[in-house]
Design an enzyme around this catalytic site. Structure first.
Site, PDB file in Angstrom:
ATOM      1  N   CYS A  78       0.829  -1.205   0.000  1.00  0.00           N
ATOM      2  CA  CYS A  78       0.000   0.000   0.000  1.00  0.00           C
ATOM      3  C   CYS A  78       0.870   1.264   0.000  1.00  0.00           C
ATOM      4  CB  CYS A  78      -0.967  -0.060   1.182  1.00  0.00           C
ATOM      5  SG  CYS A  78      -2.468   0.910   0.946  1.00  0.00           S
ATOM      6  N   HIS A 116      -3.645  -5.491   1.197  1.00  0.00           N
ATOM      7  CA  HIS A 116      -2.960  -5.742   2.470  1.00  0.00           C
ATOM      8  C   HIS A 116      -2.916  -7.222   2.830  1.00  0.00           C
ATOM      9  CE1 HIS A 116      -2.572  -1.581   4.054  1.00  0.00           C
ATOM     10  NE2 HIS A 116      -3.594  -1.338   3.275  1.00  0.00           N
ATOM     11  N   GLU A 165      -1.097  -8.604   4.936  1.00  0.00           N
ATOM     12  CA  GLU A 165      -0.885  -8.779   6.376  1.00  0.00           C
ATOM     13  C   GLU A 165      -2.215  -8.763   7.137  1.00  0.00           C
ATOM     14  OE1 GLU A 165      -0.710  -6.105   4.790  1.00  0.00           O
ATOM     15  OE2 GLU A 165      -1.019  -4.304   5.998  1.00  0.00           O
TER      16      GLU A 165
END
Lengths: 236, 84
Positions: A86, A203, A205
């Protein structure tokens, strides 16, 4: 493997990134503050998401001049893997480590939603554990994630298989409808020519544990660990 | 009046080839408000930099470099520098 997770003023996805590599994948990892000027002893660098420097001037424009970025340039030039997520992707583009730029979403909206990204190339340290064509369900949350580059750069990216992921439907079709931000050619993530630096807007994560509803993102981090381990084994 | 009361005015605009949804939205809004006959709108950025000393030509060169390095992104933006 030792991971560096960079922190700039107003990075805010650093903790999630560290959590995944350290607690979910059991790797060694620590935060590296943007004012540090060395990356000695690290095997991989993650530039996490957020709004570094408040997105002032342009997203990632000021972060790319932070002291640590000189070390990142050297690390990347020496073949070290760097993953930008990002805002991290935005910073890498501003730093010239990846081609193109991320601009305001075509809809002018800031979508926070799960999307599907289709793996366009698994020939990279970031996607080698993902079958080519496989869909990953990963959340996005950004206002400036529209990938832009001129036609010749885009053609070059395609020719070199530097596009790693494209926005797609649940059925795997790369369509306008599946494109959440207007990115040219539905590009969600790319790597550089040397294939050691990559950036993606979604994302992973936030999608690496069943607890959060989806673990597809974990494959990206696992690819990185696997690639590093193979590198070490080869050198031995 | 001080001879070095200079100010640089820098205008950064999106390149023609770049999607400018902000510009389109503003154009739509203007039309809806009754301003008919408007062509395209492009939304950019304006910076004012005070230059308390030095000469214009030297500053022009330095700011040109600054525009390339940080003040604009040459991939997606054009810029122009005016000094007075």
């Amino acid at each position: 493997m030792n991971f560096a997770v960079l922190q700039f003023p107003a990075s805010n996805c650093d903790q999630d990134a560290l959590h995944v590599v350290k607690n979910v994948l059991g790797q060694s990892a620590r935060f590296v503050w943007h004012k540090e000027n060395a990356l000695a002893g690290f095997d991989a660098v993650i530039i996490p998401g957020g709004f570094s420097y408040g997105d002032y001037l342009r997203t990632g424009a000021i972060a790319r001049f932070s002291p640590i970025m000189q070390a990142v340039q050297t690390f990347a030039a020496q073949g070290g893997p760097v993953l930008g997520i990002c805002n991290g992707f935005q910073i890498l583009c501003e730093a010239g480590l990846l081609p193109g730029a991320l601009i305001r979403n075509r809809s002018l909206q800031f979508p926070c939603e799960h999307v599907f990204i289709k793996t366009a190339s698994n020939d990279s340290p970031f996607s080698n554990r993902i079958p080519e064509g496989a869909l990953l369900r990963i959340p996005i949350a950004h206002g400036e994630g529209c990938y832009f580059a001129d036609e010749s750069t885009l053609d070059q990216l395609e020719a070199n298989h530097q596009v790693l992921w494209r926005y797609a439907t649940a059925a795997g079709e790369v369509t306008n409808q599946s494109n959440p931000n207007g990115s040219l050619r539905n590009i969600a993530g790319i790597c550089n020519e040397a294939r050691n630096v990559a950036g993606l807007m979604p994302h992973p994560e936030r999608a690496s544990e069943p607890l959060l509803g989806c673990s597809d993102g974990r494959l990206i981090f696992e690819s990185l660990v696997s690639w590093l381990q193979a590198k070490v084994a080869k050198a031995a | 009046m001080r001879s070095t009361d200079m100010k640089a005015k820098i205008i950064v605009t999106p390149k023609k080839a770049v999607l400018d949804p902000q510009g389109k939205t503003v154009a739509n809004a203007l039309e809806q408000m009754g301003y008919q006959g408007i062509g395209a709108v492009h939304v950019g950025k304006y910076l004012e930099i005070e230059l308390p000393s030095g000469d214009a030509e030297t500053w022009r060169k330095k700011l040109d470099e600054a525009c390339h390095r940080i003040l604009s992104n040459p991939v997606i933006e054009d810029y122009r520098v005016e000094i007075d």
